[in-house]
Write a protein that holds these residues in place. Structure first.
Motif, PDB file in Angstrom:
ATOM      1  N   PRO A   1       0.866  -0.883  -0.052  1.00  0.00           N
ATOM      2  CA  PRO A   1       0.309  -0.316  -0.199  1.00  0.00           C
ATOM      3  C   PRO A   1       0.646   1.566   0.257  1.00  0.00           C
ATOM      4  N   ASP A   2       0.154   2.148  -0.581  1.00  0.00           N
ATOM      5  CA  ASP A   2       0.971   3.222  -0.380  1.00  0.00           C
ATOM      6  C   ASP A   2       1.454   4.604   0.907  1.00  0.00           C
ATOM      7  N   GLU A   3       1.117   5.733   1.376  1.00  0.00           N
ATOM      8  CA  GLU A   3       0.980   6.145   2.219  1.00  0.00           C
ATOM      9  C   GLU A   3      -0.356   6.288   3.144  1.00  0.00           C
ATOM     10  N   VAL A   4      -0.677   6.276   2.452  1.00  0.00           N
ATOM     11  CA  VAL A   4      -1.688   6.459   3.139  1.00  0.00           C
ATOM     12  C   VAL A   4      -2.912   5.441   3.126  1.00  0.00           C
ATOM     13  N   GLY A   5      -2.324   3.733   2.192  1.00  0.00           N
ATOM     14  CA  GLY A   5      -3.004   2.891   3.006  1.00  0.00           C
ATOM     15  C   GLY A   5      -2.486   2.596   4.191  1.00  0.00           C
ATOM     16  N   GLN A   6      -0.774   2.732   4.311  1.00  0.00           N
ATOM     17  CA  GLN A   6      -0.367   2.423   5.378  1.00  0.00           C
ATOM     18  C   GLN A   6      -0.889   3.394   6.739  1.00  0.00           C
ATOM     19  N   ARG A   7      -0.983   4.341   6.637  1.00  0.00           N
ATOM     20  CA  ARG A   7      -1.689   5.226   7.376  1.00  0.00           C
ATOM     21  C   ARG A   7      -3.012   4.692   8.125  1.00  0.00           C
ATOM     22  N   LEU A   8      -3.686   4.288   6.941  1.00  0.00           N
ATOM     23  CA  LEU A   8      -5.188   3.647   7.742  1.00  0.00           C
ATOM     24  C   LEU A   8      -5.436   2.303   8.299  1.00  0.00           C
ATOM     25  N   GLY A   9      -3.893   1.793   7.452  1.00  0.00           N
ATOM     26  CA  GLY A   9      -3.210   0.592   8.388  1.00  0.00           C
ATOM     27  C   GLY A   9      -3.276   0.473  10.462  1.00  0.00           C
TER      28      GLY A   9
END
Length: 268
Positions: free
Chosen positions: A145-153
């Motif tokens: 995942p990109d930065e947004v996906g990592q933050r959501l995780g």
């Protein structure tokens, strides 16, 4: 002048007796709603709130301004309420009022049935959005995942496993934060009924939801817990599969970095 002011408030804000009756009537109508309609409304509410959470995190990451994301997050709650969809927090507030008022056909069993259906609908709606977001952020689970996906995780992890790591103290903290959160959301549901105009309803719902974002209170399930958690889990799987796939190994073997391990093997 006094007459005009009184007329304005009477037109836009119902007097206390009518305000209370409106709340009780709303709770009764939700209890008497069919199973199909209850599930559909709850499903849409969970999906919209999860989308709003993903939208707020995306804005925060891309702009680097958490305040901006907190300002925009209540949009989901406002939209779902104006459309007539049901969140579990809302029925927690309104449905018991019909029971306390002893409305005909309203029982404890019907109240628990409504809560269960709304919870199921919210859960399914949030899960659907979580799966869609995981697919989008990992290109079908093929890349990390990109930065947004990592933050959501990270948010999903902190809202679930993060509390479990502290044992009983973590569960107590989660419970208290959940109570405070539901308190504010319930205030938003009630505040929306204090006005009959669209701007008044929006302002009444926006202020409590905005407070939740800034206080970082825990949502029960829909937005920050159920939504991002699958993204984090499936993204890690996608990352492992991407690094272990034949295509990625072939590319790595063609890179100049593979000379270093080879040289070490020869030296040994």
């Amino acid at each position: 002048i006094v007459f005009k002011v009184d007329e304005y408030f009477d037109a836009d804000n119902p007097p206390p007796p009518e305000f209370v009756t409106k709340m009780v009537d709303s709770g009764e109508s939700k209890l008497l709603m069919s199973t199909r309609d209850t599930l559909i409304r709850a499903f849409m509410a969970g999906a919209i709130l999860a989308l709003a959470a993903a939208f707020a995190v995306t804005v925060t990451v891309q702009t680097g301004q958490p305040l901006l994301g907190a300002l925009l997050f209540p949009v989901g709650f406002i939209l779902l309420y104006l459309m007539g969809f049901d969140l579990l927090t809302g029925v927690f507030t309104l449905v018991p009022l019909a029971l306390l008022d002893k409305r005909r056909g309203v029982t404890v069993r019907s109240m628990l049935r409504n809560w269960g259906l709304v919870f199921l609908g919210n859960f399914l709606g949030a899960i659907l959005v979580a799966v869609m977001m995981a697919v989008i952020l990992t290109y079908g689970f093929s890349v990390a995942p990109d930065e947004v996906g990592q933050r959501l995780g990270e948010i999903g992890h902190s809202r679930t496993v993060g509390y479990a790591e502290h044992g009983a103290a973590g569960m107590l903290t989660l419970f208290i934060r959940g109570v405070l959160c539901n308190w504010m959301v319930s205030t938003g549901v009630v505040a929306a009924m204090m006005s009959t105009s669209l701007p008044g309803k929006v302002i009444g719902m926006w202020m409590p939801r905005r407070s939740i974002c800034r206080l970082s209170s825990a949502r029960k399930a829909r937005a920050n817990s159920l939504g991002p958690a699958p993204t984090s889990r499936w993204a890690s799987r996608a990352s492992r599969s991407a690094t272990s796939s034949p295509r990625s190994s072939w590319r790595s073997s063609m890179s100049a970095d593979t000379r270093r391990p080879t040289a070490r093997r020869v030296a040994t």
